[in-house]
Design a protein around this motif. Structure first.
Motif, PDB file in Angstrom:
ATOM      1  N   CYS A  54      27.671 -15.298  11.238  1.00  0.00           N
ATOM      2  CA  CYS A  54      26.719 -15.067  12.329  1.00  0.00           C
ATOM      3  C   CYS A  54      26.243 -16.389  12.918  1.00  0.00           C
ATOM      4  O   CYS A  54      26.201 -17.399  12.230  1.00  0.00           O
ATOM      5  CB  CYS A  54      25.483 -14.315  11.825  1.00  0.00           C
ATOM      6  SG  CYS A  54      25.817 -12.696  11.148  1.00  0.00           S
ATOM      7  N   ARG A  55      25.858 -16.314  14.178  1.00  0.00           N
ATOM      8  CA  ARG A  55      25.155 -17.446  14.764  1.00  0.00           C
ATOM      9  C   ARG A  55      23.718 -17.369  14.289  1.00  0.00           C
ATOM     10  O   ARG A  55      23.314 -16.437  13.605  1.00  0.00           O
ATOM     11  CB  ARG A  55      25.231 -17.370  16.287  1.00  0.00           C
ATOM     12  CG  ARG A  55      26.639 -17.524  16.818  1.00  0.00           C
ATOM     13  CD  ARG A  55      26.667 -17.738  18.324  1.00  0.00           C
ATOM     14  NE  ARG A  55      25.677 -16.987  19.059  1.00  0.00           N
ATOM     15  CZ  ARG A  55      25.965 -16.000  19.910  1.00  0.00           C
ATOM     16  NH1 ARG A  55      27.200 -15.636  20.110  1.00  0.00           N
ATOM     17  NH2 ARG A  55      24.998 -15.391  20.552  1.00  0.00           N
ATOM     18  N   GLU A  56      22.926 -18.346  14.669  1.00  0.00           N
ATOM     19  CA  GLU A  56      21.530 -18.395  14.236  1.00  0.00           C
ATOM     20  C   GLU A  56      20.730 -17.191  14.718  1.00  0.00           C
ATOM     21  O   GLU A  56      19.845 -16.694  14.031  1.00  0.00           O
ATOM     22  CB  GLU A  56      20.887 -19.686  14.746  1.00  0.00           C
ATOM     23  CG  GLU A  56      19.559 -19.988  14.123  1.00  0.00           C
ATOM     24  CD  GLU A  56      19.070 -21.367  14.516  1.00  0.00           C
ATOM     25  OE1 GLU A  56      17.955 -21.436  15.061  1.00  0.00           O
ATOM     26  OE2 GLU A  56      19.787 -22.352  14.272  1.00  0.00           O
ATOM     27  N   TYR A  63      33.263 -13.914  16.573  1.00  0.00           N
ATOM     28  CA  TYR A  63      32.619 -15.175  16.199  1.00  0.00           C
ATOM     29  C   TYR A  63      33.694 -16.238  16.092  1.00  0.00           C
ATOM     30  O   TYR A  63      34.704 -16.026  15.425  1.00  0.00           O
ATOM     31  CB  TYR A  63      31.868 -15.015  14.880  1.00  0.00           C
ATOM     32  CG  TYR A  63      31.084 -16.234  14.455  1.00  0.00           C
ATOM     33  CD1 TYR A  63      30.108 -16.779  15.279  1.00  0.00           C
ATOM     34  CD2 TYR A  63      31.311 -16.835  13.234  1.00  0.00           C
ATOM     35  CE1 TYR A  63      29.375 -17.879  14.891  1.00  0.00           C
ATOM     36  CE2 TYR A  63      30.586 -17.945  12.839  1.00  0.00           C
ATOM     37  CZ  TYR A  63      29.619 -18.456  13.666  1.00  0.00           C
ATOM     38  OH  TYR A  63      28.895 -19.555  13.286  1.00  0.00           O
ATOM     39  N   LYS A  64      33.477 -17.332  16.795  1.00  0.00           N
ATOM     40  CA  LYS A  64      34.450 -18.427  16.835  1.00  0.00           C
ATOM     41  C   LYS A  64      35.827 -17.917  17.238  1.00  0.00           C
ATOM     42  O   LYS A  64      36.845 -18.330  16.705  1.00  0.00           O
ATOM     43  CB  LYS A  64      34.503 -19.158  15.498  1.00  0.00           C
ATOM     44  CG  LYS A  64      33.207 -19.856  15.133  1.00  0.00           C
ATOM     45  CD  LYS A  64      33.335 -20.633  13.847  1.00  0.00           C
ATOM     46  CE  LYS A  64      32.028 -21.329  13.515  1.00  0.00           C
ATOM     47  NZ  LYS A  64      32.101 -22.081  12.259  1.00  0.00           N
TER      48      LYS A  64
END
Length: 109
Positions: A54-56, A63-64
């Motif tokens: 996950c991102r922040e 994701y990515k």
């Protein structure tokens, strides 16, 4: 059963995402309890894969550049590969020689 593919075919990516704070709140009892139990032992670690997935602020289906989930309970293969960088050091630590319970340090090679 949640189908990421169906969600992405019908909705925008952000609709198929969830806030990181919601994920943290859903796990608020479990993760601290695991860390507390691990802290009672000198040779136990808890690895939390959420940081690798996950991102922040958001946990999204992509994701990515990789699809993260194949369904509500399983990671996609590409997401598993994303976790290698984060999980690698944990596995290296795990593979280090350790004393068995009841052994003393003098018997270590």
């Amino acid at each position: 059963l949640y189908s990421l593919a169906s969600c992405l075919l019908r909705q925008r990516v952000d609709f198929c995402s969830f806030r990181r704070s919601d994920a943290d709140r859903a796990r608020q009892g479990m993760v601290p309890a695991m860390r507390q139990v691990a802290g009672e032992f000198g040779d136990v670690r808890v690895w939390d894969p959420l940081d690798a997935l996950c991102r922040e602020d958001v946990c999204g289906p992509i994701y990515k550049g990789a699809i993260v989930y194949s369904d509500s309970g399983h990671l996609a293969v590409a997401a598993s590969r994303l976790m290698i960088a984060d999980l690698g050091p944990q596995l290296d630590w795990l593979m280090q020689p350790r004393l068995a319970i009841g052994d003393d340090e003098q018997s270590m090679p």
